[in-house]
Design an enzyme around this catalytic site. Structure first.
Site, PDB file in Angstrom:
ATOM      1  N   ASP A  61     103.320 130.585  64.605  1.00  0.00           N
ATOM      2  CA  ASP A  61     102.898 129.903  63.299  1.00  0.00           C
ATOM      3  C   ASP A  61     103.911 128.907  62.756  1.00  0.00           C
ATOM      4  OD1 ASP A  61     101.441 129.255  61.056  1.00  0.00           O
ATOM      5  OD2 ASP A  61     101.224 131.378  60.426  1.00  0.00           O
ATOM      6  N   HIS A  78     103.349 120.229  60.747  1.00  0.00           N
ATOM      7  CA  HIS A  78     103.151 121.210  59.870  1.00  0.00           C
ATOM      8  C   HIS A  78     103.047 122.631  61.043  1.00  0.00           C
ATOM      9  CE1 HIS A  78     102.515 120.020  55.711  1.00  0.00           C
ATOM     10  NE2 HIS A  78     102.502 118.851  56.371  1.00  0.00           N
TER      11      HIS A  78
HETATM   12  P1  ADQ Z   1      97.980 127.223  57.609  1.00  0.00           P
HETATM   13  O1  ADQ Z   1      97.914 127.417  59.188  1.00  0.00           O
HETATM   14  O2  ADQ Z   1      96.680 126.995  56.990  1.00  0.00           O
HETATM   15  O3  ADQ Z   1      98.774 125.820  57.611  1.00  0.00           O
HETATM   16  P2  ADQ Z   1      99.670 128.966  55.786  1.00  0.00           P
HETATM   17  O4  ADQ Z   1     100.805 128.532  55.959  1.00  0.00           O
HETATM   18  O5  ADQ Z   1      99.594 130.417  55.970  1.00  0.00           O
HETATM   19  O6  ADQ Z   1      98.673 128.514  57.255  1.00  0.00           O
HETATM   20  O7  ADQ Z   1      98.684 128.484  54.431  1.00  0.00           O
HETATM   21  C1  ADQ Z   1      97.632 128.910  54.209  1.00  0.00           C
HETATM   22  C2  ADQ Z   1      97.339 128.690  52.770  1.00  0.00           C
HETATM   23  O8  ADQ Z   1      95.820 128.973  52.355  1.00  0.00           O
HETATM   24  C3  ADQ Z   1      98.046 129.737  52.008  1.00  0.00           C
HETATM   25  O9  ADQ Z   1      98.244 128.894  50.572  1.00  0.00           O
HETATM   26  C4  ADQ Z   1      96.875 130.671  51.381  1.00  0.00           C
HETATM   27  O10 ADQ Z   1      97.017 131.268  50.165  1.00  0.00           O
HETATM   28  C5  ADQ Z   1      95.498 130.040  51.736  1.00  0.00           C
HETATM   29  N1  ADQ Z   1      94.537 130.889  52.256  1.00  0.00           N
HETATM   30  C6  ADQ Z   1      94.790 131.511  53.584  1.00  0.00           C
HETATM   31  N2  ADQ Z   1      93.638 132.328  53.704  1.00  0.00           N
HETATM   32  C7  ADQ Z   1      92.927 132.382  52.579  1.00  0.00           C
HETATM   33  C8  ADQ Z   1      91.858 133.032  52.227  1.00  0.00           C
HETATM   34  N3  ADQ Z   1      91.115 133.813  52.832  1.00  0.00           N
HETATM   35  N4  ADQ Z   1      91.199 132.808  50.813  1.00  0.00           N
HETATM   36  C9  ADQ Z   1      92.096 131.937  50.218  1.00  0.00           C
HETATM   37  N5  ADQ Z   1      93.142 131.305  50.443  1.00  0.00           N
HETATM   38  C10 ADQ Z   1      93.556 131.489  51.559  1.00  0.00           C
HETATM   39  C11 ADQ Z   1      99.595 125.105  58.383  1.00  0.00           C
HETATM   40  C12 ADQ Z   1     100.469 125.737  59.449  1.00  0.00           C
HETATM   41  C13 ADQ Z   1     101.433 126.726  58.862  1.00  0.00           C
HETATM   42  C14 ADQ Z   1     102.057 125.875  57.634  1.00  0.00           C
HETATM   43  C15 ADQ Z   1     101.410 125.253  56.621  1.00  0.00           C
HETATM   44  C16 ADQ Z   1     102.177 124.249  55.740  1.00  0.00           C
HETATM   45  O11 ADQ Z   1      99.724 126.281  60.242  1.00  0.00           O
HETATM   46  O12 ADQ Z   1     102.186 127.224  59.824  1.00  0.00           O
HETATM   47  O13 ADQ Z   1     102.707 127.091  57.025  1.00  0.00           O
HETATM   48  O14 ADQ Z   1     100.501 124.356  57.358  1.00  0.00           O
HETATM   49  O15 ADQ Z   1     103.062 123.643  56.518  1.00  0.00           O
END
Ligand code: ADQ
Length: 463
Positions: free
Chosen positions: A367, A157
């Site tokens: 990311d 991921h």
């Molecule tokens: P993450 O690093 O966690 O995931 P991301 O893909 O942006 O990053 O997903 C975050 C999720 O958490 C989103 O669904 C978002 O809505 C939720 N979220 C973030 N901050 C929040 C907050 N303050 N309150 C509520 N919800 C929040 C890892 C990798 C990414 C990759 C994903 C999926 O780092 O690059 O896209 O896995 O593979």
């Protein structure tokens, strides 16, 4: 159809309201095939507990959740230690934050061995096993050592780093060889797939097989390794956007910020997300374009994460003082330029937050993909959509070409783009949004799951 077995560090019951799009999407196939989700329970076993002889089994509809506890020492060395103090920083190009000396590797190996030993008795010969993320890279090797011949796939991921960054990890080759115990390795982006290809050929001596794209051989093992960019469940997210909680949240924010144009950031509070750089770009906007003062407001929601790791405490402090300084320098009685909220917002409210905002600021330094960028698009009103400002270093930038692209290290450049986003005419906003929506629909989370599982199902089982 074969039974699907998903393995990840943490398991999620896909039926729980807090389950995200990924859990729901995997849950559909797990339900359909009567599958199993295996991982850490999230609990730490008491110090005097006997070693766990078998996984704890729970039934969640047609699927099974199988969990194991970790001891404190396993949690510290495998999870906080090697996974989050070595692999996470290195794979995000932050060698400066990696702690190689602490002897975490041994605990990482031990937990992967333990997972394999507790998973093996639960597997059936024709299962398809799908392992997720950097915590579990050596899992297939451990399963193979126990005699498992099932098809096993792995999805990373997070990004795969350039060859020389990966090569800085002590004994990297030993770890990386274990990728070849999988049948398919999925990466988020073409950039990652290029890095992986170069690394395995130059550092491990693997051969790219002629005439078979993205396929490599190392000794007896053949591996397909390519990009399968993860998506979101666009329809589910659109439905959430029209749900009571999101509509309420959107209305409250619009009411509260009537006179302002909102710029929104939503992230885990992680150094890879570039949050301080983003806040500095916002300060630059206020400094260089005085007409923006009193008008643009940045709302940054950052959820707490891995707080016991030092680098995370540092970034929290940096951000608090940065936001305080901007509010002190530019704010007045009627306007606070930055609202910083250190909290997780309920998933049902998140789409309302996105929809109320004129600009979605998604500017990670690195990311794997970044799902917030895709969620922001899905939550917009097509008739009056907001503008996505996206870092070129997010995996999502390979797909979301109609976003306004920025280099987050370039603070002045980002401020200029932010101004352009805030002033973009309606027609241009609509056109960009329409194309972006089409892109996230074409490669949504169902497409991702099916393409990966089709690729895995079409591999020959290990001989
Ligand atoms: P993450 O690093 O966690 O995931 P991301 O893909 O942006 O990053 O997903 C975050 C999720 O958490 C989103 O669904 C978002 O809505 C939720 N979220 C973030 N901050 C929040 C907050 N303050 N309150 C509520 N919800 C929040 C890892 C990798 C990414 C990759 C994903 C999926 O780092 O690059 O896209 O896995 O593979």
């Amino acid at each position: 159809m074969s039974r699907l077995v998903v393995v990840s560090n943490r398991t999620t019951d896909p039926r729980k309201p807090a389950a995200g799009g990924l859990a729901v999407a995997l849950g559909e196939t797990l339900d359909r095939t009567g599958g199993m989700w295996f991982g850490w329970s999230g609990a730490i076993a008491p110090a005097d507990a006997a070693p766990q002889a078998e996984a704890e089994i729970q039934h969640a509809g047609p699927m099974t959740l199988a969990t194991v506890d970790l001891t404190q020492d396993e949690h510290d060395s495998y999870y906080l230690g090697y996974s989050n103090n070595v692999l996470w920083p290195v794979f995000h190009y932050r060698l400066d934050l990696a702690n190689f000396d602490a002897g975490y590797l041994e605990g990482y190996r031990r937990v992967n061995k333990k997972f394999a030993a507790l998973l093996k008795p639960l597997l059936r010969p024709d299962d398809i096993v799908w392992v997720h993320d950097y915590h579990l890279i050596p899992l297939a090797a451990e399963l193979r050592a126990l005699g498992c011949r099932q098809r096993i796939g792995f999805f990373l991921h997070i990004p795969f780093p350039p060859q020389l960054i990966m090569a800085a990890v002590p004994r990297h080759d030993r770890l990386a060889r274990t990728f070849f115990d999988y049948d398919v390795v999925g990466l988020q982006s073409e950039a990652d797939s290029v890095h992986f290809s170069r690394y395995v050929q130059s550092e491990l001596g693997a051969d790219a097989i002629d005439g078979q794209a993205d396929t490599y051989r190392l000794g007896e093992r053949t591996l397909l390794a390519k990009a399968f960019p993860i998506g979101i469940d666009v329809d589910e997210f659109a439905a959430l956007t029209h749900g009571k909680e999101a509509v309420e949240t959107c209305a409250t924010m619009r009411r509260e910020y009537q006179e302002r144009r909102l710029v929104i950031g939503v992230d885990r509070l992680d150094y890879s997300k570039g949050i301080p750089h983003r806040v500095r770009a916002f300060r630059e906007l206020l400094k260089d374009y005085p007409e923006m003062r009193g008008s643009a407001t940045l709302v940054q929601i950052a959820s707490p994460t891995r707080e016991t790791v030092d680098a995370y405490a540092d970034i929290r402090q940096e951000l608090e003082s940065l936001c305080g300084a901007i509010n002190g320098d530019y704010g007045d009685l009627a306007w606070m330029p930055v609202r910083y909220i250190h909290r997780t917002v309920a998933r049902k409210r998140i789409p309302g937050v996105y929809r109320a905002s004129r600009v979605g600021l998604v500017t990670p330094l690195r990311d794997g993909m970044n799902l917030v960028a895709k969620e922001y698009i899905a939550a917009q009103d097509p008739g009056d959509p907001g503008v996505l400002v996206l870092s070129r270093f997010a995996g999502a930038s390979e797909q979301l070409k109609e976003a306004l692209m920025v280099n987050p290290y370039d603070i002045i450049g980002t401020a200029e783009v932010l101004k352009r986003a805030l002033e973009m005419p309606l027609e241009e906003r609509r056109q960009r949004h329409q194309k972006l929506l089409q892109r996230i629909r074409e490669q949504d989370v169902h497409w991702w799951r099916e393409t990966f599982l089709d690729a895995l199902a079409s591999r020959e089982p290990a001989g």
